[in-house]
Enzyme design. Structure first.
Site, PDB file in Angstrom:
ATOM      1  N   LYS A  39     -14.831 -23.166  -7.137  1.00  0.00           N
ATOM      2  CA  LYS A  39     -15.647 -24.252  -6.569  1.00  0.00           C
ATOM      3  C   LYS A  39     -15.143 -24.626  -5.171  1.00  0.00           C
ATOM      4  CE  LYS A  39     -12.733 -27.496  -9.134  1.00  0.00           C
ATOM      5  NZ  LYS A  39     -12.655 -28.387 -10.302  1.00  0.00           N
ATOM      6  N   ARG A 137     -14.948 -38.595 -17.724  1.00  0.00           N
ATOM      7  CA  ARG A 137     -15.724 -38.150 -16.568  1.00  0.00           C
ATOM      8  C   ARG A 137     -17.084 -37.691 -17.067  1.00  0.00           C
ATOM      9  NH1 ARG A 137     -13.026 -33.873 -12.408  1.00  0.00           N
ATOM     10  NH2 ARG A 137     -13.447 -32.409 -14.090  1.00  0.00           N
ATOM     11  N   HIS A 166     -11.460 -31.180 -20.402  1.00  0.00           N
ATOM     12  CA  HIS A 166     -10.674 -31.115 -19.161  1.00  0.00           C
ATOM     13  C   HIS A 166      -9.475 -32.039 -19.260  1.00  0.00           C
ATOM     14  CE1 HIS A 166      -9.947 -30.010 -15.058  1.00  0.00           C
ATOM     15  NE2 HIS A 166     -10.059 -31.244 -14.606  1.00  0.00           N
ATOM     16  N   ARG A 222      -8.655 -21.794 -17.332  1.00  0.00           N
ATOM     17  CA  ARG A 222      -9.506 -22.038 -16.154  1.00  0.00           C
ATOM     18  C   ARG A 222      -8.676 -22.435 -14.937  1.00  0.00           C
ATOM     19  NH1 ARG A 222     -11.833 -25.881 -19.735  1.00  0.00           N
ATOM     20  NH2 ARG A 222     -11.183 -27.463 -18.234  1.00  0.00           N
ATOM     21  N   TYR A 266      -5.315 -40.966  21.728  1.00  0.00           N
ATOM     22  CA  TYR A 266      -6.052 -42.206  21.472  1.00  0.00           C
ATOM     23  C   TYR A 266      -5.137 -43.298  20.947  1.00  0.00           C
ATOM     24  CZ  TYR A 266     -10.465 -39.594  21.672  1.00  0.00           C
ATOM     25  OH  TYR A 266     -11.526 -38.838  22.059  1.00  0.00           O
ATOM     26  N   CYS A 313      -6.931 -35.818  17.204  1.00  0.00           N
ATOM     27  CA  CYS A 313      -8.299 -36.006  17.714  1.00  0.00           C
ATOM     28  C   CYS A 313      -9.267 -35.150  16.893  1.00  0.00           C
ATOM     29  CB  CYS A 313      -8.378 -35.583  19.176  1.00  0.00           C
ATOM     30  SG  CYS A 313      -7.126 -36.325  20.226  1.00  0.00           S
ATOM     31  N   MET A 314     -10.537 -35.207  17.226  1.00  0.00           N
ATOM     32  CA  MET A 314     -11.520 -34.436  16.466  1.00  0.00           C
ATOM     33  C   MET A 314     -11.282 -32.927  16.590  1.00  0.00           C
ATOM     34  SD  MET A 314     -15.667 -34.438  16.748  1.00  0.00           S
ATOM     35  CE  MET A 314     -15.831 -36.204  16.588  1.00  0.00           C
ATOM     36  N   ASP A 315     -10.872 -32.494  17.790  1.00  0.00           N
ATOM     37  CA  ASP A 315     -10.794 -31.053  18.053  1.00  0.00           C
ATOM     38  C   ASP A 315      -9.424 -30.583  18.516  1.00  0.00           C
ATOM     39  OD1 ASP A 315     -13.749 -31.188  17.898  1.00  0.00           O
ATOM     40  OD2 ASP A 315     -13.509 -32.196  19.826  1.00  0.00           O
TER      41      ASP A 315
HETATM   42  C1  LIG Z   1     -11.534 -27.898 -10.973  1.00  0.00           C
HETATM   43  C2  LIG Z   1     -11.522 -27.609 -12.415  1.00  0.00           C
HETATM   44  C3  LIG Z   1     -10.606 -26.692 -12.945  1.00  0.00           C
HETATM   45  C4  LIG Z   1      -9.515 -26.045 -12.128  1.00  0.00           C
HETATM   46  O1  LIG Z   1      -8.549 -27.017 -11.790  1.00  0.00           O
HETATM   47  P1  LIG Z   1      -7.164 -26.619 -11.095  1.00  0.00           P
HETATM   48  O2  LIG Z   1      -6.353 -27.848 -11.214  1.00  0.00           O
HETATM   49  O3  LIG Z   1      -7.503 -26.282  -9.677  1.00  0.00           O
HETATM   50  O4  LIG Z   1      -6.623 -25.461 -11.819  1.00  0.00           O
HETATM   51  C5  LIG Z   1     -10.716 -26.386 -14.285  1.00  0.00           C
HETATM   52  N1  LIG Z   1     -11.650 -26.972 -15.053  1.00  0.00           N
HETATM   53  C6  LIG Z   1     -12.526 -27.883 -14.579  1.00  0.00           C
HETATM   54  C7  LIG Z   1     -13.531 -28.518 -15.500  1.00  0.00           C
HETATM   55  C8  LIG Z   1     -12.481 -28.250 -13.252  1.00  0.00           C
HETATM   56  O5  LIG Z   1     -13.331 -29.182 -12.791  1.00  0.00           O
END
Ligand SMILES: *Cc1c(COP(=O)(O)O)cnc(C)c1O
Length: 375
Positions: A39, A137, A166, A222, A266, A313-315
């Protein structure tokens, strides 16, 4: 390579071999299939090149947060199974089906939405049931998930491929929360046994789970950030031999001497006590290099660590070399990575910026070209 954008002196280098090596280390440890989480532009490493590389390494499954990310992978020709982890919106079900994306079903109402759409399209959906074991969540609370599980397992229109939850505290090896979540997840899975339905793939472990909690490995893991060689929490101790895959590099674009007491950038927040050599680096918060690093971060130039001074700064931002430091225009600047005997990790940057490594990586945006090294 004549494209001026890819020629920008500021660039990210991604070491694909480091990703393969981390994946091998994770597989050797857990000995179950891996769903690689890609992701947020593969944690800033670049969604498509990373996903293609993982597919070439025989990854079992990919996971993304949003259906749009899954569609981008399918459009690029990725063929491995892809689970969308985030909450589904009813009108999106057709998109999931059209692009062969697995759906996270996180409530009875959403299950009914999937069923309605699949029935209308005459096409079954592949789903993973999301159980909330303590994150609060998305997902059905483990203590009241019986009816949801029964409805899903008897659904004519859904193939229940997985059941998952999770972990909220797995980056902390001594937190008691993980054991509690493991127990609640087992209770949820027991409902499936009780109604005599086949047990789907049970998955629970994020990177923290992979690194610190073997009881979370179950049927699949995961990992996200660990696959990129970065620790979920800067203070995490290393239980696996992981190599950082990302380097962030730039070049000196300007050199000058700043007189004692003359403030830099700045807000005039910093000035040298004595005449000092100061260089300018052409990357800023508009690239995702955090403004919180103002007068806090450091970079490597000519193998030495030097402090960022004044506001980012931005850049652009400025670096103090002191009275005698030397640097020339076009010298390499390492913001994340290794130069000579010195290194700056994403974890170091996160500590300096007062945040977590995830936010540093995913903040690095599309303005920075990414180059891929392998073999
Ligand atoms: C982002 C995410 C992961 C991976 O998490 P890490 O801490 O980067 O390993 C696994 N499962 C779910 C549901 C997530 O949202």
């Amino acid at each position: 390579m004549s494209d001026p954008i890819s020629q920008r002196p500021t660039r990210i280098r991604v070491d694909l071999d480091a990703i393969s090596s981390n994946l091998r280390a994770i597989r050797a440890r857990v000995n179950v299939p891996v769903m690689a989480i890609v992701k947020a532009n593969a944690y800033g490493h670049g969604l498509l090149p990373v996903a293609r590389h993982l597919q070439s390494q025989g990854i079992d499954q990919l996971g993304v947060a949003f259906v749009e990310e899954g569609i981008a992978l399918r459009r690029a020709g990725l063929t491995v199974p892809i689970l969308v982890l985030g909450g589904m919106f009813g009108p999106q079900v057709a998109q999931y089906l059209e692009h062969d994306l697995e759906i996270t079903v996180s409530s009875l109402a959403k299950l009914r939405q999937v069923e309605a759409a699949t029935e209308a399209l005459g096409r079954k959906a592949v789903v993973h049931l999301k159980i909330d074991t303590g994150m609060e969540r998305i997902g059905v609370h483990s203590y009241s998930c019986g009816p949801f599980i029964e409805a899903a397992c008897t659904s004519r229109w859904c193939t229940i491929k997985g059941i998952y939850s999770h972990l909220a505290c797995a980056d902390d090896p001594i937190s008691q929360m993980t054991a509690q979540q493991v127990e609640r997840f087992a209770e949820a899975c027991a409902h499936i046994e009780r109604i005599g339905a086949p047990m789907p793939i049970r998955h629970l472990a994020n990177s923290g789970g992979v690194l610190h909690f073997p009881e979370t490995w179950l049927d699949m893991v995961r990992p996200g950030i660990a696959m990129f060689g970065v620790m979920p929490e800067p203070a995490s101790h290393h239980t696996l031999d992981l190599r950082p895959a990302l380097s962030l590099l730039s070049q000196v674009v300007y050199f000058k001497v700043v007189k004692a007491g003359h403030p830099v950038s700045y807000g005039a927040t910093w000035a040298p006590k004595n005449d000092s050599r100061v260089v300018t680096i052409p990357i800023g918060y508009g690239d995702g290099w955090p403004r919180a690093l103002s007068s806090r971060g450091s970079v490597l130039i000519r193998g030495e660590r030097h402090s960022m001074v004044g506001r980012v700064c931005m850049d652009q931002f400025m670096v103090d070399l002191g009275a005698n430091g030397s640097a020339y225009n076009e010298d390499e600047v390492v913001l994340i990575g290794t130069q000579g005997n010195e290194s700056i990790t994403t974890e170091d940057v996160a500590i300096s910026a007062g945040t977590i490594p995830y936010e540093i990586l995913t903040g690095l945006n599309e303005r920075i070209p990414r180059l891929y090294d392998s073999g």
